[in-house]
Design a protein around this motif. Structure first.
Motif, mmCIF file in Angstrom:
data_model
loop_
_atom_site.group_PDB
_atom_site.id
_atom_site.type_symbol
_atom_site.label_atom_id
_atom_site.label_comp_id
_atom_site.label_asym_id
_atom_site.label_seq_id
_atom_site.Cartn_x
_atom_site.Cartn_y
_atom_site.Cartn_z
ATOM 1 N N UNK A 78 0.023 -2.369 -6.382
ATOM 2 C CA UNK A 78 -1.401 -2.560 -5.816
ATOM 3 C C UNK A 78 -1.420 -0.198 -5.285
ATOM 4 N N UNK A 79 -0.669 -0.629 -4.354
ATOM 5 C CA UNK A 79 -0.536 0.724 -3.304
ATOM 6 C C UNK A 79 0.297 1.901 -3.715
ATOM 7 N N UNK A 80 0.820 1.214 -5.045
ATOM 8 C CA UNK A 80 1.317 2.817 -5.487
ATOM 9 C C UNK A 80 0.588 3.117 -6.674
ATOM 10 N N UNK A 81 -0.464 2.519 -7.253
ATOM 11 C CA UNK A 81 -1.517 3.023 -8.484
ATOM 12 C C UNK A 81 -2.070 4.171 -7.765
ATOM 13 N N UNK A 82 -2.247 4.012 -6.502
ATOM 14 C CA UNK A 82 -3.239 5.133 -5.388
ATOM 15 C C UNK A 82 -2.693 6.484 -5.409
ATOM 16 N N UNK A 83 -0.810 6.161 -5.815
ATOM 17 C CA UNK A 83 -0.494 7.941 -6.000
ATOM 18 C C UNK A 83 -0.936 8.041 -5.805
ATOM 19 N N UNK A 84 -1.631 9.906 -5.461
ATOM 20 C CA UNK A 84 -1.844 11.219 -6.599
ATOM 21 C C UNK A 84 -4.442 10.939 -5.564
ATOM 22 N N UNK A 85 -4.369 9.947 -4.924
ATOM 23 C CA UNK A 85 -5.835 9.589 -5.111
ATOM 24 C C UNK A 85 -6.067 10.183 -3.372
ATOM 25 N N UNK A 86 -4.599 9.915 -2.969
ATOM 26 C CA UNK A 86 -4.926 10.832 -1.059
ATOM 27 C C UNK A 86 -3.809 11.792 -1.075
ATOM 28 N N UNK A 87 -4.032 12.629 0.185
ATOM 29 C CA UNK A 87 -2.315 13.487 -0.007
ATOM 30 C C UNK A 87 -1.429 12.867 0.549
ATOM 31 N N UNK A 88 -1.379 11.532 1.529
ATOM 32 C CA UNK A 88 -0.379 10.489 1.915
ATOM 33 C C UNK A 88 -0.428 9.393 1.768
ATOM 34 N N UNK A 89 0.459 8.643 1.794
ATOM 35 C CA UNK A 89 0.091 7.416 2.214
ATOM 36 C C UNK A 89 0.939 6.807 2.622
ATOM 37 N N UNK A 90 1.157 6.447 3.448
ATOM 38 C CA UNK A 90 1.902 5.907 5.069
ATOM 39 C C UNK A 90 3.115 3.947 4.765
ATOM 40 N N UNK A 91 4.479 4.283 5.769
ATOM 41 C CA UNK A 91 4.635 3.634 4.675
ATOM 42 C C UNK A 91 3.938 1.734 4.772
ATOM 43 N N UNK A 92 4.710 0.758 4.366
ATOM 44 C CA UNK A 92 4.036 -0.399 4.189
ATOM 45 C C UNK A 92 4.361 -1.326 5.742
ATOM 46 N N UNK A 93 3.076 -1.829 6.015
ATOM 47 C CA UNK A 93 3.587 -2.542 7.992
ATOM 48 C C UNK A 93 2.901 -3.972 7.618
ATOM 49 N N UNK A 94 4.095 -4.465 8.238
ATOM 50 C CA UNK A 94 3.724 -6.182 7.613
ATOM 51 C C UNK A 94 3.106 -6.970 9.102
ATOM 52 N N UNK A 95 1.831 -7.209 8.975
ATOM 53 C CA UNK A 95 1.389 -7.695 10.243
ATOM 54 C C UNK A 95 0.821 -9.331 10.424
ATOM 55 N N UNK A 96 0.738 -9.732 11.583
ATOM 56 C CA UNK A 96 0.096 -10.644 11.431
ATOM 57 C C UNK A 96 -0.777 -11.211 11.916
#
Length: 528
Positions: A470-488
């Protein structure tokens, strides 16, 4: 020792103050139970979604007509977006108490006070009416209140003598009540179809169609419903298309139909379902065409028939879609229960005790489950935590993101599905707005103008392995998308929810919403 059935038989001849005292005690007990459940149970996905979408006041909304959302908006405007869920549920709890009183009046017309008490007991002990319609932030409760009120007024018009001037006033009141039912949920239209079918089928009442009363009622109902029509006209009739498209036949789906029929049985409990079906059949097949029994049966059967048959043909549906119809079978069952109790039959008492026992067990499970969950063996915890996470609000999400440096100042949050959008909005407690970038954003697509977030930073939030896609589908919408952070996220009670998040810098272009450019632009300018 006096049996419960014996006490029921006494109400047909009891003084009115005795019956009213019993009714008030029963309604008070029902209200207390529903308030307790409103405090104990976290909001469901639909409730969290409703709270999120209701942040914006509008003439109507994508999923449903606006009345429920207006109520939620009013409460949150007064108490704030972080208002406790029980407080937002409070108007819905109160509304169903009034609905119980209306069910009493409808049933008492058929079989006296005993029938009315039996009808309220039936509502109280049926899980759907006690929990969902009785306390949750969903359109069913307000719709049943006003549909029941319309039916009660119509019963006075049809079966009580009234002078023409008073009859006109009653028709106007019936139209206003029915309009408010439509303003709650489109299903109310099927109740109106049932009323029309009764008038057409009753020799005694057929002539009313040629009088001004029904037309006055229809005009008032249409005026009350006008905001929904206006909103849809401005948005390409998207709401009507969405709801109507869910029932389009696509073939034969026996598994889906059987599953949803089974859901109706569970929502009502098997013996209540059987009793309601029996009473409804009696109202249709054995009652005269111009009787109150046929009137209530006519209000009930179109909704039940359509919402039961449609899933077999479309493969889509939900068990609660037929519940408005079953509501109007409750007074019919109340009269049957009162007659059976008067004849000394033990089955009303046994069914009531079985229902009460199951509901007491369910309340105990809801109350004790969080305590038990924290004491389970460590090897069981991940699977149980996932199950709890589906049912619990995401409280503390704002603090978690803030600690991790992911909460954008003056930014917004992006969910990847409307289901998680409501959970995320609740977890962020109004600190930043939430939108949904998804092919199915539902009402989130109409919360702000298309370009409202241009140039602002965001945090994208989701769960599971599909989040990266889903995050990859947003490429081009933002100037930059950071790495995925796994949280709890540690939820109340100790359940641990794995959350995935990524920062996104400066939105460059609007998300391509699926509901059409014209409707999307209008969404920013159509509120009251």
């Amino acid at each position: 020792m006096k049996k419960a059935g014996d006490s029921l038989t006494n109400f047909t001849k009891a003084p009115s103050e005795t019956a009213m005292r019993t009714l008030l005690l029963l309604l008070a007990a029902s209200t207390a139970v529903r308030l307790l459940l409103a405090v104990l149970i976290d909001p469901g996905i639909d409730e969290a979604y409703a709270r999120a979408v209701a942040e914006r006041l509008d003439w109507s909304y994508f999923d449903h007509p606006p009345l429920t959302f207006w109520v939620v908006h009013a409460v949150q405007a007064i108490a704030g977006p972080a208002a406790p869920d029980w407080l937002v549920r409070l108007p819905f709890v109160a509304a169903f108490t009034a609905t119980g009183a209306i069910a009493y009046r409808l049933a008492a017309r058929l079989g006296g006070a005993a029938a009315g008490i039996a009808a309220v007991l039936t509502l109280t002990l049926a899980p759907f009416f006690l929990v969902s319609a009785g306390s949750w932030i969903v359109p069913d409760g307000p719709m049943l209140l006003f549909a029941g009120l319309a039916a009660l007024v119509l019963a006075r018009i049809l079966f009580d003598e009234a002078d023409p001037g008073r009859a006109d006033r009653l028709w106007l009141l019936a139209g206003a009540a029915f309009g408010l039912a439509l303003l709650s949920k489109l299903h109310a239209g099927l109740i109106g179809v049932g009323a029309l079918l009764f008038l057409l089928g009753s020799p005694r009442h057929r002539g009313l169609i040629a009088t001004r009363g029904p037309w006055l009622a229809a005009a008032v109902a249409l005026a009350v419903f006008a905001p929904v029509i206006g909103w849809n006209a401005a948005h390409g009739w998207v709401s009507f298309g969405f709801q109507g498209g869910r029932g389009v036949p696509t073939g034969w789906h026996p598994a889906a139909g059987a599953r949803l029929l089974g859901g109706q049985v569970l929502y009502l409990l098997p013996w209540t379902f059987a009793g309601l079906a029996w009473a409804l059949w009696g109202g249709l097949a054995r009652a005269g065409a111009d009787t109150p029994q046929r009137f209530l049966a006519s209000l009930a059967w179109p909704c039940i028939a359509l919402m039961t048959v449609a899933p077999f043909l479309s493969g889509q549906g939900l068990p609660h879609w037929a519940m408005p119809g079953w509501f109007f079978a409750v007074p019919l069952l109340g009269a049957r229960i009162a007659a059976a109790a008067a004849a000394g039959s033990p089955w009303p008492r046994r069914a009531a005790l079985a229902s009460a026992g199951l509901l007491a067990l369910a309340v105990a499970v809801v109350t004790l489950a969080p305590v038990v969950q924290t004491r389970l063996p460590a090897t069981w915890r991940p699977a149980v935590d996932r199950a709890f996470a589906e049912a619990l609000a995401w409280r503390g999400l704002d603090r978690l993101l803030e600690r991790e440096g992911l909460l954008p100042a003056n930014g917004f949050a992006v969910a990847t599905s409307w289901r998680q959008g409501g959970r995320i909005a609740g977890g962020l407690a109004g600190r930043i707005p939430v939108t949904v970038f998804s092919p199915d954003p539902r009402g989130f697509a109409f919360l702000a103008p298309a370009d409202a977030q241009i140039g602002r930073d965001a945090v994208v939030i989701g769960t599971g392995p599909g989040f990266a896609r889903d995050l990859a589908l947003m490429n081009g919408l933002f100037e930059r998308i950071g790495p995925i952070r796994d949280l709890t996220l540690v939820l109340p009670g100790g359940a641990e929810l794995p959350v995935r998040a990524a920062s996104a810098t400066r939105l460059r272009v609007p998300y391509p919403w699926p509901y059409g450019r014209a409707g999307r632009i209008a969404a920013g300018h159509s509120g009251p």
